[in-house]
Design a protein around this motif. Structure first.
Motif, PDB file in Angstrom:
ATOM      1  N   ILE A 206       0.546  -1.241   0.025  1.00 57.00           N
ATOM      2  CA  ILE A 206      -0.191   0.029  -0.108  1.00 57.00           C
ATOM      3  C   ILE A 206       0.832   1.313   0.119  1.00 57.00           C
ATOM      4  N   SER A 207       1.791   1.293   0.754  1.00 53.67           N
ATOM      5  CA  SER A 207       2.873   2.584   0.900  1.00 53.67           C
ATOM      6  C   SER A 207       3.548   2.698  -0.407  1.00 53.67           C
ATOM      7  N   GLN A 208       3.885   1.686  -1.175  1.00 54.43           N
ATOM      8  CA  GLN A 208       4.739   1.775  -2.318  1.00 54.43           C
ATOM      9  C   GLN A 208       3.726   2.215  -3.425  1.00 54.43           C
ATOM     10  N   LEU A 209       2.552   1.734  -3.549  1.00 58.16           N
ATOM     11  CA  LEU A 209       1.802   2.208  -4.417  1.00 58.16           C
ATOM     12  C   LEU A 209       1.302   3.819  -4.500  1.00 58.16           C
ATOM     13  N   GLU A 210       1.836   4.290  -3.396  1.00 59.23           N
ATOM     14  CA  GLU A 210       1.582   5.725  -3.247  1.00 59.23           C
ATOM     15  C   GLU A 210       2.478   6.772  -3.718  1.00 59.23           C
ATOM     16  N   GLU A 211       3.669   5.755  -3.959  1.00 59.85           N
ATOM     17  CA  GLU A 211       5.110   6.655  -4.149  1.00 59.85           C
ATOM     18  C   GLU A 211       4.946   6.972  -5.623  1.00 59.85           C
ATOM     19  N   ASP A 212       5.787   8.175  -5.829  1.00 55.12           N
ATOM     20  CA  ASP A 212       5.762   9.121  -7.203  1.00 55.12           C
ATOM     21  C   ASP A 212       6.103   8.073  -8.458  1.00 55.12           C
ATOM     22  N   TYR A 213       7.320   7.064  -8.127  1.00 53.53           N
ATOM     23  CA  TYR A 213       7.583   6.211  -9.178  1.00 53.53           C
ATOM     24  C   TYR A 213       6.241   5.579  -9.937  1.00 53.53           C
ATOM     25  N   VAL A 214       5.517   5.305  -8.898  1.00 55.34           N
ATOM     26  CA  VAL A 214       4.381   4.304  -9.344  1.00 55.34           C
ATOM     27  C   VAL A 214       3.727   5.271 -10.332  1.00 55.34           C
ATOM     28  N   GLN A 215       3.113   6.257  -9.684  1.00 51.91           N
ATOM     29  CA  GLN A 215       2.413   7.227 -10.544  1.00 51.91           C
ATOM     30  C   GLN A 215       2.735   7.827 -11.865  1.00 51.91           C
ATOM     31  N   ILE A 216       4.211   7.606 -11.927  1.00 49.87           N
ATOM     32  CA  ILE A 216       4.997   7.930 -13.161  1.00 49.87           C
ATOM     33  C   ILE A 216       4.781   6.897 -14.279  1.00 49.87           C
ATOM     34  N   GLN A 217       4.766   5.555 -13.754  1.00 48.50           N
ATOM     35  CA  GLN A 217       4.711   4.304 -14.693  1.00 48.50           C
ATOM     36  C   GLN A 217       3.282   4.259 -15.132  1.00 48.50           C
ATOM     37  N   TYR A 218       2.228   4.877 -14.419  1.00 42.21           N
ATOM     38  CA  TYR A 218       1.049   4.762 -14.798  1.00 42.21           C
ATOM     39  C   TYR A 218       0.682   5.886 -15.989  1.00 42.21           C
ATOM     40  N   ALA A 219       1.480   6.949 -15.601  1.00 43.34           N
ATOM     41  CA  ALA A 219       1.177   8.293 -16.478  1.00 43.34           C
ATOM     42  C   ALA A 219       1.777   7.502 -18.060  1.00 43.34           C
ATOM     43  N   TYR A 220       3.001   6.797 -18.011  1.00 41.93           N
ATOM     44  CA  TYR A 220       3.525   6.008 -19.437  1.00 41.93           C
ATOM     45  C   TYR A 220       2.778   5.273 -19.716  1.00 41.93           C
ATOM     46  N   GLY A 221       1.486   4.605 -19.246  1.00 43.73           N
ATOM     47  CA  GLY A 221       0.620   3.703 -19.678  1.00 43.73           C
ATOM     48  C   GLY A 221       0.722   2.208 -19.062  1.00 43.73           C
ATOM     49  N   ALA A 222       1.540   1.968 -17.933  1.00 43.88           N
ATOM     50  CA  ALA A 222       1.782   0.754 -17.750  1.00 43.88           C
ATOM     51  C   ALA A 222       0.475   0.305 -16.845  1.00 43.88           C
ATOM     52  N   THR A 223       0.212  -0.919 -16.984  1.00 43.59           N
ATOM     53  CA  THR A 223      -0.880  -1.517 -15.960  1.00 43.59           C
ATOM     54  C   THR A 223      -0.428  -1.759 -14.779  1.00 43.59           C
ATOM     55  N   LYS A 224      -1.460  -2.157 -13.986  1.00 44.65           N
ATOM     56  CA  LYS A 224      -1.230  -2.401 -12.478  1.00 44.65           C
ATOM     57  C   LYS A 224      -0.616  -3.609 -12.326  1.00 44.65           C
ATOM     58  N   GLY A 225      -0.770  -4.656 -12.968  1.00 43.17           N
ATOM     59  CA  GLY A 225       0.043  -5.727 -13.002  1.00 43.17           C
ATOM     60  C   GLY A 225       1.544  -5.862 -13.436  1.00 43.17           C
ATOM     61  N   THR A 226       1.765  -4.703 -14.070  1.00 41.06           N
ATOM     62  CA  THR A 226       3.214  -4.331 -14.829  1.00 41.06           C
ATOM     63  C   THR A 226       3.798  -3.669 -13.520  1.00 41.06           C
ATOM     64  N   VAL A 227       3.239  -2.868 -12.843  1.00 39.79           N
ATOM     65  CA  VAL A 227       3.737  -2.074 -12.110  1.00 39.79           C
ATOM     66  C   VAL A 227       4.213  -2.971 -10.913  1.00 39.79           C
ATOM     67  N   LEU A 228       3.126  -3.765 -10.556  1.00 39.56           N
ATOM     68  CA  LEU A 228       3.447  -4.688  -9.187  1.00 39.56           C
ATOM     69  C   LEU A 228       4.562  -5.489  -9.323  1.00 39.56           C
ATOM     70  N   LEU A 229       4.524  -6.199 -10.632  1.00 35.84           N
ATOM     71  CA  LEU A 229       5.477  -7.505 -10.811  1.00 35.84           C
ATOM     72  C   LEU A 229       6.895  -6.458 -11.090  1.00 35.84           C
ATOM     73  N   ARG A 230       6.784  -5.370 -11.903  1.00 36.61           N
ATOM     74  CA  ARG A 230       8.315  -5.094 -12.216  1.00 36.61           C
ATOM     75  C   ARG A 230       8.878  -3.984 -11.317  1.00 36.61           C
ATOM     76  N   HIS A 231       8.071  -3.242 -10.391  1.00 37.39           N
ATOM     77  CA  HIS A 231       8.579  -2.074  -9.616  1.00 37.39           C
ATOM     78  C   HIS A 231       8.313  -2.392  -8.132  1.00 37.39           C
ATOM     79  N   VAL A 232       7.211  -2.632  -7.959  1.00 44.13           N
ATOM     80  CA  VAL A 232       6.775  -2.608  -6.400  1.00 44.13           C
ATOM     81  C   VAL A 232       7.244  -3.868  -5.693  1.00 44.13           C
TER      82      VAL A 232
END
Length: 316
Positions: A206-232
């Motif tokens: 939960i705390s990681q999903l509130e970080e700026d790098y996650v929002q940036i990935q969403y802005a680039y069009g990444a899906t939630k599954g991709t963000v979770l597996l590759r970054h979080v």
């Protein structure tokens, strides 16, 4: 990195020394006399005193500690006061059973808790998240011995699906027979571990999903599954590494209560019998080996921090 490891090992030596002094003192101050287990009705006071001298228990406490420490530094953990066998030999005999049970439970705990907790954290306050939180609270709250007895009652006594105690069936020597005996105790340990791990991993997700790098990935069009597996995921692994480092001593000490409930012939049941029999050498052997593993586990966890997250540096 090499200097860091050497420095940590140097710091661990006085810590282990203090642990040995405290453990030895507490064991000696515990009520009871191990000599009484050798006494028979036909023995006189002189016979009892002779036994005490043969066991070295007539010496002052500090003399007994110095003798024990000298033997340990030379690789001798002493002899069991009850079984009259080398402590190291008895521990080595029990290690495979505990390693198998605890290793399987830790592996299953990670495989179950990491994906479920990350999904729950990404769906905060959903029905799935609340259901997992309820299960986690139940697992943390209930005693392991009670849960073990409930499993024995339903799956062994009522349904006759699984054996209730021991590691092998008499007359059988197969891997499947060992697995069947290990299912219930492994279930107890896994359920308890998963209940604890999920709280840490979910909160960190939960705390990681509130970080700026996650929002940036969403802005680039990444899906939630991709963000979770590759970054979080790699950031979520940090508390998992800490938990694993703290869990390493369990590979030696085992789960005392669980092994006793299921009569699993591992280090836990050996430790319980040693406590009941006031078998000082075995108690000290298990305590010191667990302490060494705890120090090693913390060192390995610190090293893995730098591997998982390069931003963390093990510098002075």
């Amino acid at each position: 990195m090499n200097n860091y490891i050497v420095r940590r090992i140097a710091q661990a030596i006085p810590l282990l020394f203090v642990i040995s002094i405290v453990s030895f003192t507490l064991i000696k101050l515990a009520p009871g006399d191990p000599v009484l287990s050798f006494v028979t009705p036909n023995m006189g006071a002189e016979d009892v005193e002779r036994i005490r001298q043969n066991l070295g228990l007539d010496q002052p406490m500090y003399v007994q500690y110095v003798v024990w420490l000298k033997n340990v530094l030379s690789g001798d953990l002493g002899y069991s006061l009850v079984n009259h066998r080398p402590v190291a030999e008895m521990i080595i005999e029990r290690l495979p059973a505990t390693f198998g049970l605890m290793g399987a439970s830790l592996l299953l705990s990670l495989l179950i808790s990491i994906p479920l907790s990350m999904i729950a954290g990404s769906r905060q306050n959903s029905l799935f998240d609340r259901g997992l939180s309820l299960i986690s609270y139940i697992g943390i709250s209930i005693p392991s011995f009670w849960f073990g007895m409930m499993l024995i009652y339903f799956f062994a006594v009522q349904l006759h699906w699984l054996p209730s105690m021991g590691m092998r069936t008499v007359g059988m020597d197969s891997a499947w027979d060992i697995i069947k005996h290990g299912i219930l105790p492994c279930t107890v340990l896994t359920f308890m571990n998963v209940s604890v791990y999920m709280r840490y991993i979910r909160s960190n997700t939960i705390s990681q999903l509130e970080e700026d790098y996650v929002q940036i990935q969403y802005a680039y069009g990444a899906t939630k599954g991709t963000v979770l597996l590759r970054h979080v995921l790699k950031n979520v692994l940090l508390p998992v590494i800490t938990i694993l480092g703290m869990s390493l001593p369990e590979l030696i000490a085992g789960a005392f209560i669980t092994e006793s409930v299921f009569s699993w012939p591992g280090m836990g049941s050996l430790g319980i019998s040693a406590v009941h029999g006031l078998d000082y050498p075995i108690i000290m052997g298990i305590t010191m080996m667990s302490s060494v593993l705890l120090v090693v586990g913390n060192l390995v966890a610190d090293i893995l921090y730098g591997v998982v997250d390069p931003r963390i540096k093990t510098t002075g």
